[in-house]
Design an enzyme around this catalytic site. Sequence first.
Site, PDB file in Angstrom:
ATOM      1  N   ASP A   1     104.244 -34.888  -0.672  1.00 46.11           N
ATOM      2  CA  ASP A   1     105.574 -35.062  -0.096  1.00 46.11           C
ATOM      3  C   ASP A   1     106.615 -34.348  -0.935  1.00 46.11           C
ATOM      4  O   ASP A   1     106.343 -33.896  -2.050  1.00 46.11           O
ATOM      5  CB  ASP A   1     105.907 -36.529   0.154  1.00 46.11           C
ATOM      6  CG  ASP A   1     106.314 -37.305  -1.089  1.00 46.11           C
ATOM      7  OD1 ASP A   1     106.291 -36.721  -2.189  1.00 46.11           O
ATOM      8  OD2 ASP A   1     106.663 -38.483  -0.971  1.00 46.11           O
TER       9      ASP A   1
ATOM     10  N   GLU B   1     108.902 -37.005   5.095  1.00 52.22           N
ATOM     11  CA  GLU B   1     108.648 -35.792   4.309  1.00 52.22           C
ATOM     12  C   GLU B   1     107.225 -35.763   3.745  1.00 52.22           C
ATOM     13  O   GLU B   1     106.938 -35.015   2.807  1.00 52.22           O
ATOM     14  CB  GLU B   1     109.668 -35.671   3.177  1.00 52.22           C
ATOM     15  CG  GLU B   1     109.554 -36.718   2.076  1.00 52.22           C
ATOM     16  CD  GLU B   1     110.354 -37.987   2.345  1.00 52.22           C
ATOM     17  OE1 GLU B   1     110.735 -38.657   1.371  1.00 52.22           O
ATOM     18  OE2 GLU B   1     110.577 -38.310   3.519  1.00 52.22           O
TER      19      GLU B   1
ATOM     20  N   ASN C   1     119.131 -34.526   2.006  1.00 58.80           N
ATOM     21  CA  ASN C   1     119.799 -35.060   3.197  1.00 58.80           C
ATOM     22  C   ASN C   1     121.203 -35.576   2.877  1.00 58.80           C
ATOM     23  O   ASN C   1     122.138 -35.372   3.647  1.00 58.80           O
ATOM     24  CB  ASN C   1     118.964 -36.190   3.805  1.00 58.80           C
ATOM     25  CG  ASN C   1     117.772 -35.680   4.585  1.00 58.80           C
ATOM     26  OD1 ASN C   1     117.810 -34.603   5.170  1.00 58.80           O
ATOM     27  ND2 ASN C   1     116.699 -36.458   4.596  1.00 58.80           N
TER      28      ASN C   1
END
Length: 316
Positions: free
Chosen positions: A191, A235, A199
């Site tokens: 990940d 993710e 974000n």
Amino acid sequence: MSSKPPSSQDDSNNSAGEKTTVLHGDPETLRQELQKAKESEACLIIIRGTPQGHRYFLTQNEMTIGRDPVADISVADQSVSRKHAQISKTGGQVKLTDLGSANGTSVNGNKLAAGDAVILAKEDMVKLGNSIFKFLPAGVLETLYYGNLGDAANMDRLTGVYNKGFLLEALDAEFKRARALHTDFSVIFFDLDHFKKINDTAGHEAGDFVLQEITTLIRSSHLRPKDVFARYGGEEFVILLGNTNAQAAQAAAEKIRASIETHAFIYEGKRLPVTVSMGVTEISTSVGSAQTLLRQADKALYAAKNGGRNRVVVEG
């Protein structure tokens, strides 16, 4: 199942009963897709069963179909016999033979006796136990449509790689095959590091851009044709590597990790720092299930994150 795909329209039937399909999209992309369809092998497509829409290309002159993990076409359906039927290709024709299956083989509703064979024609419906397949001969345009239809059900919309549902089915099938054949099989679980920060600081559209860019980078430079690459969620991503031991999988993971670290992720004129943490594991006699193998890879991933991130850890 609809007979009319969203990306095409059926105009009319010609004298041979063929459908004319008009495709829309970028001309060069369509040209490439049409060429692929023309060059495609004959195939069986799952119309009812799991995974629906999946295409099994008939790439060998003789192929067995059954529930056995070592079958050339392995079907995860308890109503299908371990060795249910056989496909044979001769002189451009494809022949289907029942191998004495418990629940029978039917073509267009006509049941075959044990040992009976039939030559398959375009769009014949083949029923094995409770599973139903559609047959398409080599080089027909419909292969393109059904391929897109199957992909839509199995693909992650944002990234274009496989979704979690397809991953778990593929993991189970590949695990059983590797255990039955005593072959190597490895899993990479990874990940993105500090993805929430991307974000929060650059926006969710920037985060989507990073996910798309990473999957494009890996698909274009780091995968073999039969590797399965899927988005597990958020993710997190998984890569299934058949016929690959942990050492080779670790080397592959390290190449991916390094390429992501050095890749220029430019969004709205700014470079975003992106790295990944990766866990690797391989099948062994102590691993009793596909889910256990996945948990081992996940454990290795968290060891990589706890060890400082941007690194590869091998478990087992």
